[in-house]
Design an enzyme around this catalytic site. Structure first.
Site, PDB file in Angstrom:
ATOM      1  CE  LYS A 246      -3.553  -2.802   2.048  1.00  0.00           C
ATOM      2  NZ  LYS A 246      -4.743  -2.940   2.843  1.00  0.00           N
TER       3      LYS A 246
ATOM      4  CB  SER B   4      -6.885  -9.464   9.333  1.00  0.00           C
ATOM      5  OG  SER B   4      -7.336  -8.126   9.420  1.00  0.00           O
TER       6      SER B   4
ATOM      7  CG  HIS C 124      -6.881  -3.150  -2.706  1.00  0.00           C
ATOM      8  ND1 HIS C 124      -7.380  -2.398  -1.667  1.00  0.00           N
ATOM      9  CD2 HIS C 124      -6.224  -4.192  -2.151  1.00  0.00           C
ATOM     10  CE1 HIS C 124      -7.026  -2.978  -0.528  1.00  0.00           C
ATOM     11  NE2 HIS C 124      -6.320  -4.056  -0.792  1.00  0.00           N
TER      12      HIS C 124
ATOM     13  CD  GLU D 218      -6.680  -0.335   1.257  1.00  0.00           C
ATOM     14  OE1 GLU D 218      -5.608  -0.162   0.647  1.00  0.00           O
ATOM     15  OE2 GLU D 218      -6.784  -1.107   2.236  1.00  0.00           O
TER      16      GLU D 218
HETATM   17  P1  13P Z   1      -4.286  -6.402   5.660  1.00  0.00           P
HETATM   18  O1  13P Z   1      -3.474  -7.657   5.533  1.00  0.00           O
HETATM   19  O2  13P Z   1      -3.551  -5.275   6.294  1.00  0.00           O
HETATM   20  O3  13P Z   1      -5.617  -6.674   6.306  1.00  0.00           O
HETATM   21  O4  13P Z   1      -4.604  -5.905   4.158  1.00  0.00           O
HETATM   22  C1  13P Z   1      -5.102  -6.799   3.240  1.00  0.00           C
HETATM   23  C2  13P Z   1      -5.066  -6.166   1.907  1.00  0.00           C
HETATM   24  O5  13P Z   1      -5.780  -5.211   1.653  1.00  0.00           O
HETATM   25  C3  13P Z   1      -4.135  -6.713   0.902  1.00  0.00           C
HETATM   26  O6  13P Z   1      -4.401  -6.209  -0.364  1.00  0.00           O
END
Ligand code: 13P
Length: 259
Positions: free
Chosen positions: A11, A213, A95, A97
């Site tokens: 990210k 997670s 994704h 996000e």
């Molecule tokens: P986390 O592992 O921090 O929950 O994020 C997952 C993710 O969005 C991977 O693309």
């Protein structure tokens, strides 16, 4: 035996010097993996340098996003060809996000997927429901809607170059991991979508990753779950020991299966 995949989505974390130091150390700790494919997806700014380090290893490089146009007046955007020129082989698309913070539509994601494939990049296409969608019993519909919108009109040979990541939005960065049953159910649903669009064989061969997670503590249980072909990892991919531990867990699982 089917290879499994452990992908890191950094990210918006790590500047260029931090990325280089991290990757140099990390890649040395991942040298012994023979059955597991590792993909690192750093921010755009680190792609070139990380690519130079990874070119000497078996680890693959991926980006976190791209734009669908080949070139032109699109200030701030990056094309598939630009990614390829940094030795990127993969690109994360859709994704949650991107969908929720940057309002990316299913249609935009489809265009990006098509452009990535056209250019020879392998998309890691993310789909997943929000908590509200799950609680109102719409998980299957949402997965179907996002799947169909992204993969419509693809040929079999194009689909063979895609990876799907099931990332329930409520599990991303929250510390709440999907139970193996929840993940398995969603993955089975996705696999049946692939089977009905293409074939049972294609559905079986398709890599479907789980993301949300994933930590060293839950990786063993998840990877042993039916239909999970690896992980897309956010937070834990930023901590060397955690990422290596998850990759080792996947490799150990495959080694045991081989016996
Ligand atoms: P986390 O592992 O921090 O929950 O994020 C997952 C993710 O969005 C991977 O693309």
């Amino acid at each position: 035996m089917k290879r499994l995949i452990v992908a890191a989505n950094w990210k918006m974390n790590k500047n260029v010097p931090e990325s280089i130091v991290f990757t140099e150390r990390l890649s040395k700790n991942l040298l012994n993996l023979r059955r597991t494919d590792i993909i690192l997806c750093p921010p755009y700014t680190s792609l070139f340098n990380i690519g130079e380090i990874l070119n000497k290893t078996d680890i693959y490089l991926g980006a976190q996003n791209m734009y669908f146009e080949a070139s032109g007046a699109y200030t701030g955007e990056i094309s598939a060809d630009m990614l390829k020129s940094t030795s990127c082989q993969y690109v994360i698309l859709g994704h949650s996000e991107r969908r929720h913070i940057f309002n990316e539509s299913d249609d935009l994601i489809h265009k990006k997927l098509a452009a990535a494939l056209e250019t020879g990049l392998k998309p890691i296409l993310c789909i997943g429901e929000t908590l509200e969608e799950r609680q109102s019993g719409r998980t299957v519909n949402i997965l179907k809607k996002q799947y169909v919108a992204a993969f419509r009109n693809l040929s079999e040979s194009q689909m063979r170059n895609c990876i799907i990541a099931y990332e329930p939005v409520w599990a991303i960065g929250t510390g709440i991991v999907a139970t193996p049953e929840q993940a398995s159910e969603a993955h089975k649903e996705i696999r049946s979508l692939v089977a009905s669009q293409f074939s049972y064989k294609m559905a079986t061969e398709m890599a479907i990753l789980y993301g949300g997670s994933v930590k060293p503590e839950n990786a063993a249980e998840l990877i042993a779950t039916d239909d999970i072909d690896g992980f897309l990892i956010g937070g834990a991919s930023l901590v060397e020991e955690q990422f290596v531990s998850i990759a080792d867990t996947v490799e150990d699982y495959l080694a045991k299966q081989e016996k």
